[in-house]
Write a protein that holds these residues in place. Sequence first.
Motif, PDB file in Angstrom:
ATOM      1  N   LYS A   1     -28.135  48.649  -3.746  1.00 34.71           N
ATOM      2  CA  LYS A   1     -28.749  49.245  -4.826  1.00 34.71           C
ATOM      3  C   LYS A   1     -28.729  48.698  -6.183  1.00 34.71           C
ATOM      4  O   LYS A   1     -29.688  48.591  -7.082  1.00 34.71           O
ATOM      5  CB  LYS A   1     -27.979  50.798  -4.904  1.00 34.71           C
ATOM      6  N   LEU A   2     -27.238  48.048  -6.564  1.00 30.67           N
ATOM      7  CA  LEU A   2     -27.052  47.466  -7.888  1.00 30.67           C
ATOM      8  C   LEU A   2     -27.982  46.154  -8.076  1.00 30.67           C
ATOM      9  O   LEU A   2     -28.472  46.133  -9.110  1.00 30.67           O
ATOM     10  CB  LEU A   2     -25.735  46.951  -7.638  1.00 30.67           C
ATOM     11  N   THR A   3     -28.360  45.674  -6.747  1.00 34.98           N
ATOM     12  CA  THR A   3     -28.861  44.270  -7.166  1.00 34.98           C
ATOM     13  C   THR A   3     -30.771  44.697  -6.825  1.00 34.98           C
ATOM     14  O   THR A   3     -31.474  43.590  -6.948  1.00 34.98           O
ATOM     15  CB  THR A   3     -28.530  43.297  -6.518  1.00 34.98           C
ATOM     16  N   ASP A   4     -30.993  45.904  -6.432  1.00 34.37           N
ATOM     17  CA  ASP A   4     -32.347  46.103  -6.058  1.00 34.37           C
ATOM     18  C   ASP A   4     -33.316  45.620  -7.155  1.00 34.37           C
ATOM     19  O   ASP A   4     -33.071  45.853  -8.344  1.00 34.37           O
ATOM     20  CB  ASP A   4     -32.501  47.600  -5.676  1.00 34.37           C
ATOM     21  N   GLY A   5     -34.329  44.834  -6.816  1.00 38.24           N
ATOM     22  CA  GLY A   5     -35.300  44.578  -7.723  1.00 38.24           C
ATOM     23  C   GLY A   5     -34.805  43.301  -8.648  1.00 38.24           C
ATOM     24  O   GLY A   5     -35.683  42.924  -9.390  1.00 38.24           O
ATOM     25  N   SER A   6     -33.748  42.779  -8.257  1.00 39.60           N
ATOM     26  CA  SER A   6     -33.330  41.429  -9.077  1.00 39.60           C
ATOM     27  C   SER A   6     -33.677  40.502  -8.016  1.00 39.60           C
ATOM     28  O   SER A   6     -33.987  40.388  -6.795  1.00 39.60           O
ATOM     29  CB  SER A   6     -31.904  41.475  -9.187  1.00 39.60           C
ATOM     30  N   ASP A   7     -33.220  39.161  -8.514  1.00 40.42           N
ATOM     31  CA  ASP A   7     -33.305  37.867  -7.720  1.00 40.42           C
ATOM     32  C   ASP A   7     -32.281  37.675  -6.938  1.00 40.42           C
ATOM     33  O   ASP A   7     -32.000  36.469  -6.498  1.00 40.42           O
ATOM     34  CB  ASP A   7     -34.023  36.835  -8.453  1.00 40.42           C
ATOM     35  N   ILE A   8     -31.275  38.672  -6.862  1.00 40.14           N
ATOM     36  CA  ILE A   8     -29.945  38.201  -6.222  1.00 40.14           C
ATOM     37  C   ILE A   8     -29.975  38.569  -4.883  1.00 40.14           C
ATOM     38  O   ILE A   8     -30.447  39.833  -4.439  1.00 40.14           O
ATOM     39  CB  ILE A   8     -28.775  38.988  -6.859  1.00 40.14           C
ATOM     40  N   PHE A   9     -29.340  37.871  -3.865  1.00 38.73           N
ATOM     41  CA  PHE A   9     -29.107  38.157  -2.457  1.00 38.73           C
ATOM     42  C   PHE A   9     -27.787  38.731  -2.075  1.00 38.73           C
ATOM     43  O   PHE A   9     -26.808  38.429  -2.813  1.00 38.73           O
ATOM     44  CB  PHE A   9     -29.337  36.764  -1.657  1.00 38.73           C
ATOM     45  N   ILE A  10     -27.716  39.456  -1.029  1.00 37.92           N
ATOM     46  CA  ILE A  10     -26.561  40.038  -0.603  1.00 37.92           C
ATOM     47  C   ILE A  10     -26.377  39.442   0.660  1.00 37.92           C
ATOM     48  O   ILE A  10     -27.165  39.423   1.558  1.00 37.92           O
ATOM     49  CB  ILE A  10     -26.370  41.623  -0.401  1.00 37.92           C
TER      50      ILE A  10
END
Length: 400
Positions: free
Chosen positions: A143-152
Amino acid sequence: MLKLKMPTAGTPYIFSDILHAKIGLFQSNRVFSKFRDILKEYLNVENLLFINSGTTANYIIYKVLKQIRKRVDQVEIILPAYTAPSLLLPIEAEGLTPVLVDIDPSTFNLDITKVAEKLNSKTLAVMPVHMFGLPCEVESLLKLTDGSDIFILEDGASALGTTVNKQHIGTTAPFGFYSLNRGKNVSTLAGGIVVLKNDDYSELFQQYVNELTTLHPLAQFIMFLKFIGLSLAVRPFTYTLMSPIVSKFKYTTLHSHFDSFKYTTMQAALGINIWKRINDLTERRIENGKALLNVFKNRNGIITPVIPEDAEAAFNQFPIVIDDLKKRKRLQKELLNQGIETTLMYEKPLHHIFPELNSPGDDPFPNATYLAEHLLLIPPHAQIRCSTINTIKEAVEAVF
Ligand SMILES: Cc1ncc(COP(=O)(O)O)c(C=O)c1O
């Protein structure tokens, strides 16, 4: 009389495992697809790939992330300050930068609330590590990185079998990996699995796997002989007899290098046979974890990890934190007298092992440091039975 020692870790191999591994030496590559199908169904993912280790799995994920990232200056990998030091090797090999975050003293895992402050335009990925088999919270990171270019990407190396709400850890984020190394929840002597939640980048991953070298047949045969040695070393009777030799094979020094090569047909055939009893092996780790939690919880001076209610933790090691180090030593001695070996791994957090990750002044990750310095790991593997748990309880009562 010979006092039997309980191995600290290990898959209890049976005779048919050796037989299947032997047959596997001569099998065709089709054995990989068979093992893949079994694991795809078990983990409920669209695809997965086998390689020689968890470290290589992690390395290949970084290679793919570098290829699909939006900007070339995305180079930072966020990971917990207390975890396996070898996780830094693939980061370094790919020219990426580790960024540490403290752990949560109640879950023993990455402190999710502290991740946001480390995110920036250079972040490539956040890696929640499911340490010891304990599930790390992944949904909130997504959720925190949703919409960003960051991968989990999830490190499930030591948590194969752990589920949250019936979903396997390692399969919530788009990318994850497991280790099948010796000492892990399930072992094919060595091995790694890249887990892909969906099929989008399968071809790219496959290309990198195809580029890896195939082990020479002689090396594969030597691996088979090592597997026979390991299959003996994980049984209490032979472990006791072999312990002076076994101790030489235990990892005591930091790895400074990792090799990458293809998974072997012998290992896949062995894996297929082990998976016939995977539910039993996993269930026993889960039940032993619950029994150990009952032994250690609510005792003065001992901290046990908080496990989410909807989780079933297949512990690789059962971790406790003991405030008083003298008592920790006494407990270790009491348990050893009963043939139960415990471990202190890892005795330092990453920023103390690698000073370049530390900063001057106050300790930047005090919870990770406290955990590393006060941790005691109790074996929860499938060979631990009620009688051993009772012995552990008596030793704990003698000290606390
Ligand atoms: C948390 C964690 N991640 C990754 C690894 C690396 O796995 P492998 O030993 O298969 O390279 C390990 C191994 O100890 C581990 O404990």
